[in-house]
Motif scaffolding. Structure first.
Motif, PDB file in Angstrom:
ATOM      1  N   PHE A 237       0.828  -1.204   0.000  1.00 21.43           N
ATOM      2  CA  PHE A 237       0.000   0.000   0.000  1.00 21.43           C
ATOM      3  C   PHE A 237       0.866   1.259   0.000  1.00 21.43           C
ATOM      4  N   GLU A 238       1.895   1.266   0.837  1.00 19.00           N
ATOM      5  CA  GLU A 238       2.798   2.427   0.879  1.00 19.00           C
ATOM      6  C   GLU A 238       3.390   2.716  -0.497  1.00 19.00           C
ATOM      7  N   ARG A 239       3.846   1.662  -1.187  1.00 17.16           N
ATOM      8  CA  ARG A 239       4.473   1.852  -2.493  1.00 17.16           C
ATOM      9  C   ARG A 239       3.465   2.320  -3.533  1.00 17.16           C
ATOM     10  N   GLU A 240       2.309   1.650  -3.577  1.00 17.45           N
ATOM     11  CA  GLU A 240       1.344   1.938  -4.636  1.00 17.45           C
ATOM     12  C   GLU A 240       0.663   3.289  -4.465  1.00 17.45           C
ATOM     13  N   GLU A 241       0.438   3.693  -3.216  1.00 17.83           N
ATOM     14  CA  GLU A 241      -0.255   4.956  -2.960  1.00 17.83           C
ATOM     15  C   GLU A 241       0.708   6.092  -2.624  1.00 17.83           C
ATOM     16  N   HIS A 242       2.027   5.820  -2.667  1.00 13.88           N
ATOM     17  CA  HIS A 242       3.044   6.842  -2.373  1.00 13.88           C
ATOM     18  C   HIS A 242       2.796   7.499  -1.011  1.00 13.88           C
ATOM     19  N   MET A 243       2.595   6.651  -0.007  1.00 17.95           N
ATOM     20  CA  MET A 243       2.320   7.135   1.350  1.00 17.95           C
ATOM     21  C   MET A 243       3.377   6.607   2.318  1.00 17.95           C
TER      22      MET A 243
END
Length: 367
Positions: A197-203
């Motif tokens: 999720f962090e990688r895909e949503e740039h969070m």
């Protein structure tokens, strides 16, 4: 005759008993009951009063649609069927049912229903019978902790990713799925989901509070996991890839957590070592592992007893990295308040939106 013995809290094992009634009664600890739940020529033999006398719950039985319809209490046997009597199991049926009942199960009440959760295989010398399912205070506390954490995870994903909401429109089912993963100790899957999720949503860093809560959950309920980190594929990491720690130190290059991505996480089996992990990820990769074989410059993080320890895969063995996990703690401290407020607001909104239904008369539970 050779039969399969299935005990609570243990993996099944082949044993040899005499074919008479007394030997069958001795194996299950009392009067026997024979059932025939499978198309194969086998019988399941258990104690006729296992539940009534409080024997430990053992394994669930399922119908053709995969729905649980009964739970066997106490020891039970899988035996072959002859023309007029019980006989030993053939080798192929011994193998089939050994695999079917391979994992011990523990039982919980979740969302008003009983669920069976497969447990890791304990070391042979430490195997103990599973406890009887009780409505104990500790079970209630764990279920509350589990449902709260599953709710917060799902709400976080929904609030920050439209793709997630489209992919999982049934939020009740998704929360229950994550609750099952938590109850079974499979927190590694949730760690991987947060990393993706962090990688895909740039969070980057926004999941720190939830990771901290997962660590606290693991500590509270005795769950150990590990994560594998590998350098990302940016140009900035080309000169770091597959280098020994001595080489990096001579060049004055740190092992920076920001250069790494989590590529895998899983439950740490009792007695499993860093060398065991290295061997598996070089010789027999798990099917869902998408990284390269474990090598120089990779980092393995052990999540044990609520604390994280990181180890660099070096030219010989592993070297501990005391500062590798520090960044996450600092980010968590900065974001704790704002993220907690977000999740609390989501809970309040969900409670207001929950449709109210008239109370129904309670019906007696099925035994």
């Amino acid at each position: 005759m050779k039969v399969l013995m299935v005990e609570p809290g243990k993996s099944p094992y082949e044993t040899e008993i005499e074919g008479g009634l007394e030997s069958l009664q001795a194996a299950v600890g009392g009067d026997i009951q024979a059932t025939y739940p499978y198309e194969d020529p086998v019988a399941l033999i258990c104690n006729d009063e296992g539940k009534l006398i409080g024997m430990p719950l053992n394994r669930a039985l399922y119908d053709d649609g995969g729905r649980m319809y009964d739970i066997v209490a106490g020891n039970f046997l899988i035996v072959g069927l002859g023309e007029e009597d019980f006989i030993g199991l053939s080798p192929d049926l011994m193998e089939k049912f050994s695999e079917q009942f391979k994992y011990p199960e523990k039982f919980f009440r979740l969302a008003g229903e009983i669920v069976a959760v497969k447990q890791p295989l304990p070391p042979e010398e430490k195997q103990q019978p599973a406890p009887v399912m009780e409505e104990s205070d500790r079970d209630d506390i764990r279920l509350d902790d589990t449902t709260d954490l599953a709710f917060d995870l799902d709400e976080f994903f929904r609030q920050n990713s439209g793709a997630y909401a489209e992919l999982y429109p049934d939020f009740h089912a998704e929360k229950e799925r994550m609750a099952d993963e938590l109850l079974s100790g499979d927190t590694g899957k949730i760690r991987m989901r947060l990393a993706a999720f962090e990688r895909e949503e740039h969070m980057e860093g926004e999941t720190a509070l939830l990771l901290e809560r997962i660590s606290s959950y693991e500590k509270e309920y005795g769950i150990s996991t590990y994560s594998i980190y590998q350098l990302d594929l940016s140009d900035n990491t080309d000169n770091l890839r597959f280098m020994s720690l001595d080489w990096l130190e001579k060049k004055g290059l740190p092992v920076d957590r920001d250069n790494y991505q989590m590529v895998y996480a899983a439950q740490l089996s009792p007695g499993e070592t860093l060398e065991d992990i290295y061997t598996r990820f070089n010789i027999d990769h798990p099917e869902d592992f998408k990284g390269h074989s474990l090598s120089f410059s990779d980092v393995v993080v052990l999540h044990e007893k609520g604390s994280d320890s990181a180890y660099y895969v070096d030219s010989i063995g592993f070297k501990e990295l005391p500062d590798f996990c520090g960044g996450t703690r600092q980010q968590e401290a900065k974001r704790d308040g704002s993220l907690r407020e977000q999740l609390d607001d989501a809970k309040k909104q969900a409670a207001k939106a929950e449709p109210k239904t008239p109370e129904k008369k309670k019906e007696p539970e099925r035994s």
